[in-house]
Scaffold this motif. Sequence first.
Motif, PDB file in Angstrom:
ATOM      1  N   GLN A  47       0.844  -1.180   0.000  1.00 26.06           N
ATOM      2  CA  GLN A  47       0.000   0.000   0.000  1.00 26.06           C
ATOM      3  C   GLN A  47       0.885   1.237   0.000  1.00 26.06           C
ATOM      4  O   GLN A  47       1.973   1.236   0.559  1.00 26.06           O
ATOM      5  CB  GLN A  47      -0.892   0.021   1.239  1.00 26.06           C
ATOM      6  N   LEU A  54      -5.388   6.293  -1.005  1.00 25.22           N
ATOM      7  CA  LEU A  54      -4.678   5.030  -0.820  1.00 25.22           C
ATOM      8  C   LEU A  54      -4.443   4.381  -2.174  1.00 25.22           C
ATOM      9  O   LEU A  54      -5.314   4.362  -3.037  1.00 25.22           O
ATOM     10  CB  LEU A  54      -5.514   4.101   0.065  1.00 25.22           C
ATOM     11  N   LEU A  56      -2.394   0.953  -4.379  1.00 23.51           N
ATOM     12  CA  LEU A  56      -1.855  -0.398  -4.307  1.00 23.51           C
ATOM     13  C   LEU A  56      -0.807  -0.574  -5.401  1.00 23.51           C
ATOM     14  O   LEU A  56      -0.962  -0.069  -6.516  1.00 23.51           O
ATOM     15  CB  LEU A  56      -2.953  -1.437  -4.495  1.00 23.51           C
ATOM     16  N   ALA A  74      -6.502   8.284   2.219  1.00 21.39           N
ATOM     17  CA  ALA A  74      -5.375   7.699   2.957  1.00 21.39           C
ATOM     18  C   ALA A  74      -5.267   8.366   4.320  1.00 21.39           C
ATOM     19  O   ALA A  74      -5.216   9.590   4.435  1.00 21.39           O
ATOM     20  CB  ALA A  74      -4.081   7.883   2.174  1.00 21.39           C
ATOM     21  N   ILE A  79      -2.515   2.814   6.213  1.00 18.40           N
ATOM     22  CA  ILE A  79      -1.373   2.375   5.420  1.00 18.40           C
ATOM     23  C   ILE A  79      -0.559   1.387   6.224  1.00 18.40           C
ATOM     24  O   ILE A  79      -0.046   1.690   7.291  1.00 18.40           O
ATOM     25  CB  ILE A  79      -0.513   3.571   4.986  1.00 18.40           C
ATOM     26  N   LEU A  98      -8.934  -5.448  -2.343  1.00 17.97           N
ATOM     27  CA  LEU A  98      -8.276  -6.163  -1.264  1.00 17.97           C
ATOM     28  C   LEU A  98      -9.093  -7.368  -0.817  1.00 17.97           C
ATOM     29  O   LEU A  98      -8.619  -8.193  -0.053  1.00 17.97           O
ATOM     30  CB  LEU A  98      -8.029  -5.226  -0.069  1.00 17.97           C
TER      31      LEU A  98
END
Length: 131
Positions: A47, A54, A56, A74, A79, A98
Amino acid sequence: MAGSLDVLGPILEMMTWVGFVPGVPLLISAWIIARRRCVWATAEGKQFAAGGFLGLQWQDQSNEEQKVLLDIPARDDTIDSGTVVVHYDLCHPSRCSLRPPRHDNTVLILGWILTGVGIVSTLGGFVLLLL
Protein backbone atom coordinates in the motif's frame (compact mmCIF):
# COMPACT_ATOMS: atom_id res chain seq x y z
CA MET A 1 -63.10 -34.71 -8.50
CA ALA A 2 -63.07 -34.65 -12.29
CA GLY A 3 -63.85 -30.91 -12.20
CA SER A 4 -60.67 -30.04 -10.32
CA LEU A 5 -58.56 -32.15 -12.69
CA ASP A 6 -60.07 -30.33 -15.66
CA VAL A 7 -58.99 -26.99 -14.17
CA LEU A 8 -55.53 -28.28 -13.28
CA GLY A 9 -54.65 -29.11 -16.92
CA PRO A 10 -54.66 -25.52 -18.28
CA ILE A 11 -52.90 -24.26 -15.15
CA LEU A 12 -50.07 -26.77 -15.61
CA GLU A 13 -49.87 -25.92 -19.32
CA MET A 14 -49.59 -22.21 -18.51
CA MET A 15 -46.94 -22.85 -15.82
CA THR A 16 -44.96 -24.94 -18.32
CA TRP A 17 -44.80 -21.98 -20.70
CA VAL A 18 -44.16 -19.50 -17.88
CA GLY A 19 -41.23 -21.64 -16.73
CA PHE A 20 -39.62 -22.65 -20.02
CA VAL A 21 -39.99 -19.48 -22.11
CA PRO A 22 -37.99 -17.17 -19.80
CA GLY A 23 -36.02 -19.90 -17.98
CA VAL A 24 -34.08 -21.39 -20.89
CA PRO A 25 -32.93 -18.01 -22.32
CA LEU A 26 -31.85 -16.97 -18.82
CA LEU A 27 -29.76 -20.14 -18.54
CA ILE A 28 -28.20 -19.48 -21.94
CA SER A 29 -27.40 -15.88 -21.06
CA ALA A 30 -25.92 -16.96 -17.70
CA TRP A 31 -23.68 -19.41 -19.57
CA ILE A 32 -22.57 -16.64 -21.97
CA ILE A 33 -21.87 -14.28 -19.05
CA ALA A 34 -19.82 -16.96 -17.29
CA ARG A 35 -17.78 -17.67 -20.43
CA ARG A 36 -17.03 -13.98 -21.04
CA ARG A 37 -16.07 -13.26 -17.42
CA CYS A 38 -12.39 -12.56 -16.94
CA VAL A 39 -10.36 -14.58 -14.46
CA TRP A 40 -9.19 -12.88 -11.28
CA ALA A 41 -5.73 -13.53 -9.85
CA THR A 42 -4.03 -12.73 -6.56
CA ALA A 43 -0.66 -11.20 -5.89
CA GLU A 44 1.21 -9.78 -2.94
CA GLY A 45 1.47 -6.01 -3.06
CA LYS A 46 2.13 -2.94 -0.98
CA GLN A 47 0.00 0.00 0.00
CA PHE A 48 1.08 3.59 -0.59
CA ALA A 49 -0.38 7.06 -0.22
CA ALA A 50 -0.54 9.52 -3.12
CA GLY A 51 -2.47 12.78 -3.23
CA GLY A 52 -4.36 11.95 -0.07
CA PHE A 53 -5.65 8.63 -1.43
CA LEU A 54 -4.68 5.03 -0.82
CA GLY A 55 -2.91 3.17 -3.63
CA LEU A 56 -1.85 -0.40 -4.31
CA GLN A 57 1.30 -1.59 -6.03
CA TRP A 58 2.00 -5.16 -7.13
CA GLN A 59 3.56 -7.26 -9.88
CA ASP A 60 1.19 -9.22 -12.07
CA GLN A 61 1.72 -12.65 -13.60
CA SER A 62 3.82 -11.27 -16.46
CA ASN A 63 6.12 -9.47 -13.96
CA GLU A 64 4.83 -6.04 -14.93
CA GLU A 65 4.49 -3.56 -12.12
CA GLN A 66 0.93 -2.35 -11.60
CA LYS A 67 -0.11 0.71 -9.59
CA VAL A 68 -3.69 1.67 -8.87
CA LEU A 69 -5.07 4.57 -6.88
CA LEU A 70 -8.21 3.68 -4.89
CA ASP A 71 -11.09 5.96 -3.94
CA ILE A 72 -10.24 5.50 -0.27
CA PRO A 73 -8.82 8.53 1.58
CA ALA A 74 -5.37 7.70 2.96
CA ARG A 75 -4.99 8.01 6.71
CA ASP A 76 -1.91 7.19 8.70
CA ASP A 77 -3.60 4.19 10.34
CA THR A 78 -4.80 2.68 7.02
CA ILE A 79 -1.37 2.37 5.42
CA ASP A 80 0.26 -0.90 6.34
CA SER A 81 4.01 -1.16 5.90
CA GLY A 82 3.78 -4.92 5.22
CA THR A 83 2.41 -6.76 2.24
CA VAL A 84 -1.26 -7.10 1.40
CA VAL A 85 -3.05 -9.58 -0.86
CA VAL A 86 -4.34 -7.85 -3.98
CA HIS A 87 -7.07 -9.46 -6.09
CA TYR A 88 -7.07 -8.16 -9.67
CA ASP A 89 -8.72 -8.84 -13.00
CA LEU A 90 -6.34 -10.36 -15.56
CA CYS A 91 -8.12 -8.66 -18.47
CA HIS A 92 -8.30 -5.26 -16.77
CA PRO A 93 -5.60 -4.95 -14.05
CA SER A 94 -6.98 -1.59 -12.93
CA ARG A 95 -9.98 -3.47 -11.50
CA CYS A 96 -8.55 -4.64 -8.22
CA SER A 97 -9.58 -5.08 -4.61
CA LEU A 98 -8.28 -6.16 -1.26
CA ARG A 99 -11.22 -8.59 -0.99
CA PRO A 100 -11.86 -11.60 -3.23
CA PRO A 101 -14.35 -10.87 -6.04
CA ARG A 102 -17.97 -11.91 -5.71
CA HIS A 103 -19.67 -13.02 -8.89
CA ASP A 104 -23.36 -12.25 -9.19
CA ASN A 105 -25.31 -15.41 -10.05
CA THR A 106 -28.81 -13.91 -10.11
CA VAL A 107 -29.45 -14.74 -13.77
CA LEU A 108 -28.30 -18.34 -13.31
CA ILE A 109 -30.39 -18.90 -10.17
CA LEU A 110 -33.50 -17.36 -11.70
CA GLY A 111 -33.00 -19.42 -14.88
CA TRP A 112 -32.70 -22.67 -12.90
CA ILE A 113 -35.80 -21.86 -10.83
CA LEU A 114 -37.97 -21.01 -13.84
CA THR A 115 -36.71 -23.98 -15.86
CA GLY A 116 -37.37 -26.25 -12.87
CA VAL A 117 -40.92 -24.92 -12.62
CA GLY A 118 -41.36 -25.65 -16.32
CA ILE A 119 -40.03 -29.21 -15.97
CA VAL A 120 -42.19 -29.97 -12.92
CA SER A 121 -45.25 -28.53 -14.64
CA THR A 122 -44.58 -30.60 -17.77
CA LEU A 123 -44.21 -33.78 -15.71
CA GLY A 124 -47.38 -32.89 -13.81
CA GLY A 125 -49.21 -32.45 -17.12
CA PHE A 126 -48.08 -35.91 -18.27
CA VAL A 127 -49.21 -37.45 -14.97
CA LEU A 128 -52.52 -35.66 -15.35
CA LEU A 129 -52.96 -37.23 -18.79
CA LEU A 130 -52.54 -40.69 -17.27
CA LEU A 131 -55.26 -40.12 -14.66
